[in-house]
Design an enzyme around this catalytic site. Structure first.
Site: not given
Length: 428
Positions: A176, A181
């Site tokens: 990932e 974020e």
């Protein structure tokens, strides 16, 4: 980042992903050449040098209220118990729609019009999550999104990627790459992270980037990007590089980022890491996306020409990104083969790879070349005020062989003499 979240699982079924996935990962690449490669031929026509090729782009043009382009994105549905998120991701255009002004708007609402059930009971919020699985994957390149994020406790917007083999190997073996974020209690900070086997969840490898002067990311649009090449991922915000990760950062754990990945955009509400919304969180909240683009990685933010003797440019021969490609002088033509980004990590990069001293040599005349960025001393460069470009390991200067300035003159390292053939103008 050192977040407490345990997983970032995909909501659509793994069986569907297995049907979509391209299961052939690329082979591993060597860390350095065994010997110096011969000089590559010069390029006779600048037209042969292609600029960065755009492999995916969504500018979100379309009428207000329209759903996203279904040939590029699929919409996931359901809740996410693994992270203890509070929202239910809906289908259609209720929570993800174009605004008619060139934006995608992902909206989180405090509502439950469909009587949706979540892991904790009746869902309290709705939102949207989109991915390109089965529609688009990429291996390496420049991946970016220009976005304006929401604000408020409990908000968790993200732009990220998952390995396309997740249906076969599962998470975190799929890998990932979190491009961006943000959690609402950190309005000025975003995070970029790698997750893989043995370094997932709270053990992910990453860093944060904080705006100066107390600015909040929700106040304006910002461009979040990674430049991804074999054995390296570099993160930037608005063109400012803030971290670079290579296999050397994993402490011997497995690097799983040399294969196809697909893109994900989502706006979560609550969860282990951001915590739940509180009385001060206003709804609805919106993640506004101006564009998402993926290119071959040659047009890096802050990249420009390096000019030397005779006014010619430092050039990747044939515009080839292959390991061992000669680096030479050539007529300046503005192409990607002559756009060099000077990294905060001491590297000088073009075409997604690094300027490299062949075989890590330190002797006079050792040629320089293009090679996978690998964090070695052969790829470290210092730029003192005297306009030298110095490899500290060898304590030698970048030099045009024989003092030549003709097209195709090979570059090498040589004892620093102050001669014109060792003077460079670096554009940043």
């Amino acid at each position: 980042m050192n977040s407490p979240r345990p997983t970032r699982r995909l909501l659509v079924s793994l069986a569907s992903l297995m049907a979509f996935a391209s299961l052939s990962a690329l082979p591993a690449h060597g860390a350095s050449p065994s010997a110096a490669e011969p000089a590559a031929r010069s390029v006779g026509a600048p037209a042969a040098r292609a600029a960065a090729a755009v492999t995916f782009a969504d500018e979100f043009d379309g009428p207000a209220g329209a759903a996203v382009d279904g040939t590029k994105w699929q919409t996931e549905t359901g809740d996410n118990a693994d992270n203890h998120e509070r929202q239910y991701y809906t289908a259609g255009n209720r929570n993800a729609a174009l605004d008619g002004q060139g934006h995608l708007v992902v909206t989180a609402r405090r509502e439950n019009p469909g009587d949706y059930a979540c892991w904790y009971g009746r869902c309290e919020y709705t939102s949207a999550r989109l991915n390109t699985a089965g529609r688009f994957t990429t291996t390496y390149g420049h991946v970016e999104a220009r976005m304006k994020i929401p604000r408020g406790q409990g908000m968790w917007p993200a732009f990220w990627m998952l390995g396309d083999d997740i249906g076969r190997v599962g998470w975190p073996d799929s890998g990932e790459i979190d491009v961006m974020e943000n959690v609402g209690f950190e309005p000025s900070t975003v995070h970029g992270t790698l997750h893989g086997p043995g370094y997932s969840g709270s053990g992910g490898i990453g860093a944060g980037y904080t705006l100066p002067g107390g600015q909040a990311f929700a106040d304006a649009f910002h461009t979040f990007a990674v430049d991804w090449s074999p054995n390296a991922v570099t993160w930037s915000v608005d063109g400012a590089v803030y971290q670079r990760r290579t296999p050397a950062d994993l402490g011997g754990r497995r690097w799983v980022f040399d294969k196809p990945f697909f893109l994900i955009l989502n706006l979560a509400v609550g969860g282990y890491w951001p915590g739940d919304p509180d009385g001060g969180t206003a709804f609805p909240q919106q993640l506004v996306v101006d564009h998402v683009r993926v290119s071959t990685g040659t047009a890096q933010p802050g990249a420009g020409p390096i000019t030397g003797i005779g006014g010619r440019c430092v050039d990747v021969a044939g515009a080839s990104p292959a390991n061992g490609t000669a680096v030479q002088l050539y007529d300046c033509n503005g192409t990607a083969a002559q756009r060099w980004a000077v990294g905060t990590d001491g590297t000088i990069r073009a075409l997604g790879k690094c300027l490299d001293v062949a075989s890590g040599g330190t002797g006079d005349g050792t040629p320089v070349q293009l090679w996978d960025c690998n964090g070695t001393a052969a790829q470290q460069w210092a730029l003192p005020a005297a306009r030298d470009v110095v490899n500290p390991q060898a304590n030698k200067c970048l030099d045009a062989a024989g003092g030549g300035s003709a097209n195709g003159t090979r570059l090498r390292i040589w004892t620093c003499t102050g001669a014109a053939q060792q003077k460079w103008t670096v554009t940043r």
